[in-house]
Motif scaffolding. Structure first.
Motif, PDB file in Angstrom:
ATOM      1  N   MET B 104      49.823  33.855  38.366  1.00  0.00           N
ATOM      2  CA  MET B 104      48.894  34.972  38.531  1.00  0.00           C
ATOM      3  C   MET B 104      48.357  35.481  37.198  1.00  0.00           C
ATOM      4  SD  MET B 104      50.022  37.145  41.811  1.00  0.00           S
ATOM      5  CE  MET B 104      48.358  37.828  41.848  1.00  0.00           C
ATOM      6  N   ILE B 105      49.219  35.606  36.209  1.00  0.00           N
ATOM      7  CA  ILE B 105      48.760  36.077  34.891  1.00  0.00           C
ATOM      8  C   ILE B 105      47.780  35.071  34.308  1.00  0.00           C
ATOM      9  CG2 ILE B 105      49.502  36.545  32.515  1.00  0.00           C
ATOM     10  CD1 ILE B 105      52.065  37.769  33.657  1.00  0.00           C
ATOM     11  N   GLN B 106      48.067  33.797  34.469  1.00  0.00           N
ATOM     12  CA  GLN B 106      47.196  32.778  33.906  1.00  0.00           C
ATOM     13  C   GLN B 106      45.859  32.684  34.650  1.00  0.00           C
ATOM     14  OE1 GLN B 106      50.735  30.088  31.928  1.00  0.00           O
ATOM     15  NE2 GLN B 106      49.668  29.270  33.685  1.00  0.00           N
ATOM     16  N   GLU B 107      45.896  32.923  35.953  1.00  0.00           N
ATOM     17  CA  GLU B 107      44.631  32.942  36.691  1.00  0.00           C
ATOM     18  C   GLU B 107      43.711  34.029  36.150  1.00  0.00           C
ATOM     19  OE1 GLU B 107      44.249  32.867  41.281  1.00  0.00           O
ATOM     20  OE2 GLU B 107      43.770  34.918  40.714  1.00  0.00           O
ATOM     21  N   GLU B 108      44.299  35.190  35.857  1.00  0.00           N
ATOM     22  CA  GLU B 108      43.514  36.352  35.435  1.00  0.00           C
ATOM     23  C   GLU B 108      43.140  36.295  33.958  1.00  0.00           C
ATOM     24  OE1 GLU B 108      42.319  38.836  37.244  1.00  0.00           O
ATOM     25  OE2 GLU B 108      41.497  39.893  35.507  1.00  0.00           O
ATOM     26  N   PHE B 109      44.067  35.808  33.119  1.00  0.00           N
ATOM     27  CA  PHE B 109      43.884  35.958  31.679  1.00  0.00           C
ATOM     28  C   PHE B 109      43.740  34.623  30.935  1.00  0.00           C
ATOM     29  CE2 PHE B 109      46.127  39.884  32.836  1.00  0.00           C
ATOM     30  CZ  PHE B 109      45.518  40.848  32.063  1.00  0.00           C
TER      31      PHE B 109
END
Lengths: 148, 148, 148, 148, 148, 148, 148, 148, 148, 148
Positions: B104-109
């Motif tokens: 999730m963090i990588q999808e967003e950032f």
């Protein structure tokens, strides 16, 4: 027994990328939150049949794969201590803040724990001039230690 | 080298109990947040002299102890895996949610991590009819992996 | 931070032996169950003041020791894997029955766990011609995994 | 050498689901208890030929698979410490109650252990207004340490 | 809690040396076998009062020390894997012969184990022209796995 | 490099079962003891060609498999600590008796060890009214520590 | 039980430095080799009374300390894996050469081991233009695996 | 990435046996020492092309396998602690002699280590009436710790 | 999930060798540094599409492999402690210099860390008469611990 | 045996703070580099007498403490994996860059390692508009693997 669900997770990551979907979009399809939906797809949660069907239709999974989403996982495939830096930082938070969490929760609630089962969480981008931040909100029911 | 700071933490816990103080009250005395103040007292953070002086005056610590609050700790006294159930539940969250946080963090950032250094958090009681909940809010700066 | 409570446990074991008391008798004094009372004295539970006072009067503990009984422990002093054969047998039960417990609880209740916090237990002698048996009854609230 | 029996376990879980059977129903077919039957199917017990035949007929296993049910397993496929939260809670009980079990069993029986071999157990739903409970009853023969 | 018994063991080793006694002589004084007597003195067994008294008189222990011999130990002070070569050789026997013991005991007795509780052993010198040998005889009750 | 010999062991177990043979019968065929023969077949010993040929003929192994019986193994396939209860009991004996073995062997022989290489053992049923017993006899050459 | 001998070792290192002695000189005093003498002083070997007396006289140890030199140690105080670079290099040799030692010794001698008990070694400076070398010579009796 | 080189090692062991070659004979073919040649074949060293060609011709390896002999390995396939008794004895030498090696090398050379890289060794049979011995000679350049 | 990227790394190593390329040449093709490019190819970094395309064209990778270079890895495939001597030496530097790095960085910068994310490094040959040296330059942004 | 040197390190840290000295100033006093001087004071290096004397005079250490600075340490007091975040980041660099270092050093130098003994390093502040950086320069002699 975790393997088939983890393997399905890898396949879903590929389909998600190929279809240009976000976790929020997949989650919206079944009316659930993005974090839980992501955890489900990564093989760490179990879906109800309607939820599994929604995801299967969206991503083009077959019936066996939809059924696999409903199976209850043997949780915890993550190696410990985490070798990936992103995941390790959460491990480090326990090393640094573990005793503080204990003292603060107990000051407020008494002897007991924060449930990791009756638990939900959200993750969002927090805009910031000095660099955007990751904001994570955890919420777990307080469970008092039973005296009997 | 962590020992003197941890030992001071145990003494502070006793003084806090004897004086009927809360972490919020101690924190208010030095204008900082309760979580950081608790972590400082548990020996996991370093204070600036004025902060240390404030705590020392409130709790009746001597100068050497105030200076100890300013020393930078060798962090991480918490045994791993945690044996205490309250602290273990956070470890369990990594086992269950570690890969989801990553995705999730990588999808967003994109490729990077949530900092555990440029980081702050808060902890509060969330009233709930089915039993009050522990609400924890984490906020860390996103650090992109440098490509060079 | 577990040490003072564990040390007090060793002292209580000596006083119990010297006074010829049983856990049932100590428990009766404070109106609690023998298992919980034993766990409290061994430093793994926290008492309410009245309970601590009852035990202190019965065994001749001082006020500081009574207060120590009320403190919430950093739980889990037991070495793992257990080196003591009596305790190891419970560890072995997890090795042999762990997956069966998972399958049976989930068949009956769905996705979730048996709480080890909202939990009580009893231990009794089960007379048997071929040799008396130890009977242990565990009871924990079922906690369903939250879907959100 | 545990693998074929564990693999058979996974196949049995699938057949059980496909046929809508419960462990109680499978157990009733061979006149044994549900827990033991489940442990047998999960690859942790050995059956007598008639028992294996009963299960094979019920689920449609072939002769080689029935023979596999009769083979004595190399027990203990469960990873330790358990990563699955349901199974971990039992591990946590050892951390918290290990010393209490030791003190209470020895008070009642003297120096010895509760057998994990001459052992049986049952698992049932305990209705409760505040939420149903999992009730587990363990019974193991007391074995006194031989003095010679 | 093992410490006082282990410390007493060290003291007994000194007294044994000072008095020029053998384990056989100490054992004869209380009518028990040398191996069990040695294990008792090393802090791994519990004596009956008369046995403890016999040893205390022979070696000049005081009453508290005699009582300590009667206390049930938290067994298992030996580091694992053993670092001492003499003790390591037994560990190596498990590495090499573990599966053979399993296959041979099960061929003869069926599914079950050799008890390490209802157990006795002896150790003797076996004269041999090519160099004397250590002969160890182990005897443990066979315990069949209960089917229920 | 242990794998092919361990895999052959599994095949031999199957052939032994299919042919209704005992370790004693296989051992008699080559004039060796049952324990050594079992350890050889389990992949932990190396045979001389004639011995391998005898076993190959009895069980119907091919030449390559007979040659494999002659190869010297990378010993020690057993997981440690043992997860199987039968094998674990031997590990427990080291925890409980390790220091006693050391003290007794050294009292009798001086500074040195019992060889696990110039070593033999036997295993037999010991009839007993209270339940038959497993009797194991170990014999290893005493090797004195060289002083140089 | 290793502690007193290790502590004596630290004292001997100090006395050796204070008296400007070498291991060769200490060894010459008792007619033994420098390596064995060093290992004895470091608490890993046991001396005969005359040897202990010689060292005690040379270094000014008292009788109790001389007796301690004669006691048989619980060997193996070295942490593993070694953290000290000098000692680690030997550990690395096992990682790199372990399988080669096995293949070469077995090619020459058959199935068996090099004894670490009937063993001696020497250590010397090997002058070399490109930088002097450490030369270590190990010699251990070959022990063939017994076939029985 | 060690795997292909280790697998080639297993193949070479088979070819060596089939051709009745010794390590000395293989080594002679390429003008190197037997130990180094064995370590190379076991996948722990890298050859120069001419050396690889010599071995390939002698044993009938193809070009890809010869090239594999030239690749630099990810060293260290040996499990630690070693489970094989022959290899374990070297590990035991570190446990027993580690501190002595440190004290003796430093007495002679000062602060530094024996290189395990600029290192060679030899292994030979040492005839002895009481049983032949394995003689191993290690030689490593002394590297002084740099002071800067 | 690291596996496909690590496997691709092995393939790239082969292609690099076959084409006689250096990391500097591969890096130059995409305008990045050699160390980062090497880490990318070894599966520990993620590329932007243009970078992946450049490498794919140079080495003849297909589109799926180029896409794999862009995927964010689950970092950390390196076994710890490292078994390979070249990599182990860096681990040893932490053992020896860890506390010095902490003291020196904190003296200069205060409480905080050197980032391993906003980080770059270079590696070069440093000619030296006594033998060329490996020179490594690390540069990471200092991140101060937030006080809040 | 590391303890006295580590304890002296803690004392030196206190004296350094009390006297308002920097590592650079202490190092300048003895004409050595700051990193080596810091490592010496932290108990991980050995000084020559003149260097120890210089530090002792500057900080007011007594003769015994100066002598302790000259003793060669049992290196490696740092816990692994590091629990302190500053030190952990270096451990993480090995996880992420370990294989890249290996491939790059070997490409440039062939089969061998970077010495951690014939080694020096420097640490400096690197001004940067986006936040100052920590710059670390490592330099170790390349040691080629000997072929013999």
């Amino acid at each position: 027994m975790n393997d088939p669900k983890t393997a399905l997770g890898r396949k879903i990551l590929g389909l998600k990328r190929a279809n240009g979907l976000t976790w929020a979009e997949i989650a919206a399809r079944i009316g659930m939150s993005p974090v839980w939906t992501c955890a489900l797809c990564m093989g760490q949660m179990s879906a109800e049949p309607a939820q599994a069907k929604g995801i299967a239709e969206l991503l083009g999974l077959d019936e066996e794969e939809a059924a696999l989403l409903c199976e209850i996982p043997y949780r915890g495939a993550q190696p410990m201590p985490p070798t990936d830096p992103l995941i390790y930082r959460f491990y480090e938070l326990i090393l640094v803040y573990g005793t503080s969490w204990k003292e603060m929760i107990q000051e407020e609630f008494g002897d007991g724990i924060m449930s990791a089962i009756d638990f939900d969480m959200a993750l969002e981008r927090q805009p910031d001039q000095k660099g955007d931040r990751v904001k994570i909100t955890l919420s777990g029911k307080f469970l008092p230690y039973k005296r009997y």
